[in-house]
Design a protein around this motif. Sequence first.
Motif, PDB file in Angstrom:
ATOM      1  N   ALA A 115       0.788  -1.232   0.027  1.00 43.97           N
ATOM      2  CA  ALA A 115       0.013   0.031   0.153  1.00 43.97           C
ATOM      3  C   ALA A 115       0.819   1.159   0.034  1.00 43.97           C
ATOM      4  O   ALA A 115       1.744   1.406   0.589  1.00 43.97           O
ATOM      5  CB  ALA A 115      -0.870   0.099   1.231  1.00 43.97           C
ATOM      6  N   GLU A 116       0.702   2.255  -1.042  1.00 38.03           N
ATOM      7  CA  GLU A 116       1.523   3.377  -1.019  1.00 38.03           C
ATOM      8  C   GLU A 116       0.544   4.509  -1.374  1.00 38.03           C
ATOM      9  O   GLU A 116      -0.590   4.509  -1.884  1.00 38.03           O
ATOM     10  CB  GLU A 116       2.442   3.319  -2.240  1.00 38.03           C
ATOM     11  CG  GLU A 116       3.329   2.234  -2.275  1.00 38.03           C
ATOM     12  CD  GLU A 116       4.010   1.850  -3.656  1.00 38.03           C
ATOM     13  OE1 GLU A 116       5.190   1.088  -3.372  1.00 38.03           O
ATOM     14  OE2 GLU A 116       3.736   2.272  -4.709  1.00 38.03           O
ATOM     15  N   LEU A 117       1.109   5.704  -0.808  1.00 33.86           N
ATOM     16  CA  LEU A 117       0.501   7.012  -1.142  1.00 33.86           C
ATOM     17  C   LEU A 117       1.362   7.902  -1.669  1.00 33.86           C
ATOM     18  O   LEU A 117       2.823   7.718  -1.431  1.00 33.86           O
ATOM     19  CB  LEU A 117      -0.099   7.660   0.487  1.00 33.86           C
ATOM     20  CG  LEU A 117      -1.175   6.791   0.942  1.00 33.86           C
ATOM     21  CD1 LEU A 117      -1.418   7.355   2.509  1.00 33.86           C
ATOM     22  CD2 LEU A 117      -2.355   6.622   0.127  1.00 33.86           C
ATOM     23  N   GLY A 118       1.068   8.846  -2.581  1.00 28.46           N
ATOM     24  CA  GLY A 118       2.320   9.541  -3.307  1.00 28.46           C
ATOM     25  C   GLY A 118       1.663  10.904  -3.839  1.00 28.46           C
ATOM     26  O   GLY A 118       0.497  11.074  -3.940  1.00 28.46           O
ATOM     27  N   ILE A 119       2.438  11.552  -4.451  1.00 26.61           N
ATOM     28  CA  ILE A 119       2.275  12.587  -5.245  1.00 26.61           C
ATOM     29  C   ILE A 119       2.911  12.484  -6.713  1.00 26.61           C
ATOM     30  O   ILE A 119       3.945  11.845  -6.933  1.00 26.61           O
ATOM     31  CB  ILE A 119       2.610  14.080  -4.526  1.00 26.61           C
ATOM     32  CG1 ILE A 119       1.945  15.288  -5.607  1.00 26.61           C
ATOM     33  CG2 ILE A 119       4.071  14.142  -4.289  1.00 26.61           C
ATOM     34  CD1 ILE A 119       1.863  16.371  -4.847  1.00 26.61           C
ATOM     35  N   GLY A 120       2.438  12.968  -7.772  1.00 28.12           N
ATOM     36  CA  GLY A 120       3.400  12.965  -9.082  1.00 28.12           C
ATOM     37  C   GLY A 120       2.773  14.157  -9.899  1.00 28.12           C
ATOM     38  O   GLY A 120       2.103  14.904  -9.637  1.00 28.12           O
ATOM     39  N   GLU A 132       7.078  10.504  -9.832  1.00 27.73           N
ATOM     40  CA  GLU A 132       6.194  10.300  -8.617  1.00 27.73           C
ATOM     41  C   GLU A 132       7.223  10.150  -7.444  1.00 27.73           C
ATOM     42  O   GLU A 132       8.190   9.400  -7.499  1.00 27.73           O
ATOM     43  CB  GLU A 132       5.423   9.023  -9.061  1.00 27.73           C
ATOM     44  CG  GLU A 132       4.541   9.136 -10.103  1.00 27.73           C
ATOM     45  CD  GLU A 132       3.498   7.694 -10.292  1.00 27.73           C
ATOM     46  OE1 GLU A 132       2.643   7.925 -11.018  1.00 27.73           O
ATOM     47  OE2 GLU A 132       3.984   6.926  -9.660  1.00 27.73           O
ATOM     48  N   TYR A 133       6.495  10.543  -6.302  1.00 26.76           N
ATOM     49  CA  TYR A 133       7.102  10.068  -5.096  1.00 26.76           C
ATOM     50  C   TYR A 133       6.252   9.365  -4.280  1.00 26.76           C
ATOM     51  O   TYR A 133       4.730   9.879  -4.201  1.00 26.76           O
ATOM     52  CB  TYR A 133       7.632  11.538  -4.200  1.00 26.76           C
ATOM     53  CG  TYR A 133       7.874  11.339  -2.920  1.00 26.76           C
ATOM     54  CD1 TYR A 133       9.163  11.069  -2.711  1.00 26.76           C
ATOM     55  CD2 TYR A 133       6.976  11.338  -1.773  1.00 26.76           C
ATOM     56  CE1 TYR A 133       9.881  10.790  -1.323  1.00 26.76           C
ATOM     57  CE2 TYR A 133       7.252  11.150  -0.540  1.00 26.76           C
ATOM     58  CZ  TYR A 133       8.641  10.757  -0.258  1.00 26.76           C
ATOM     59  OH  TYR A 133       9.257  10.625   0.996  1.00 26.76           O
ATOM     60  N   ARG A 134       6.440   8.067  -3.990  1.00 28.86           N
ATOM     61  CA  ARG A 134       5.619   7.051  -3.272  1.00 28.86           C
ATOM     62  C   ARG A 134       6.088   6.850  -1.803  1.00 28.86           C
ATOM     63  O   ARG A 134       7.557   6.613  -1.581  1.00 28.86           O
ATOM     64  CB  ARG A 134       5.394   6.018  -4.136  1.00 28.86           C
ATOM     65  CG  ARG A 134       4.822   6.396  -5.394  1.00 28.86           C
ATOM     66  CD  ARG A 134       4.768   5.034  -6.379  1.00 28.86           C
ATOM     67  NE  ARG A 134       4.071   5.030  -7.208  1.00 28.86           N
ATOM     68  CZ  ARG A 134       3.019   4.567  -7.783  1.00 28.86           C
ATOM     69  NH1 ARG A 134       2.652   3.335  -7.186  1.00 28.86           N
ATOM     70  NH2 ARG A 134       2.296   4.725  -9.025  1.00 28.86           N
TER      71      ARG A 134
END
Length: 177
Positions: A115-120, A132-134
Amino acid sequence: MNKVYLIVILVSISSLGFNQNIGIGGSVLYNIQSESFGVGTRASIYPNSTLSFVPQFSYFFLGPVKEWTLGLTLELKVVKLNIFNLYLLGHGGYNNWVNPESSALENAQTENWNAELGIGITTNQCLRPFLEYRYNIKFQETHLQLGLLYLFGCGNKGGSYRNKSKMKKGVVCPAYN
């Protein structure tokens, strides 16, 4: 055998009628904590201008950690500009850790959930570089993905072939309009 069914289901999503808003691409990956490198492949399905479904596969093979992941990412566009777009992402999937015996983690095992959260960030054009950073919430580690995505059905000026007659010159692909 269950993995084969998952792949068939994820690929079948592409037959839901969004063919002017489907892309395929690849990426290179770097895990910051383990200093491992890998590669990834993905398909992007855009049912509307805000949300994307992204089935993807990644494989870390250079460095101390050897693992692969098969899963689905949801991308939510939060800032849409003329050239670039920022999006938030959430990812869930199956993780296979090839060499868990090399880990200092207690109870390290081969089969895991991921499970990952991030921004791209990406562009609006038919050929879309992305970064992307995850953050993996299970293993508390981060990684970067740098890649390139090609959106099918885009015209030379960034518009869909099907909608070419209705679009003005220079309009970006419909997935981001």
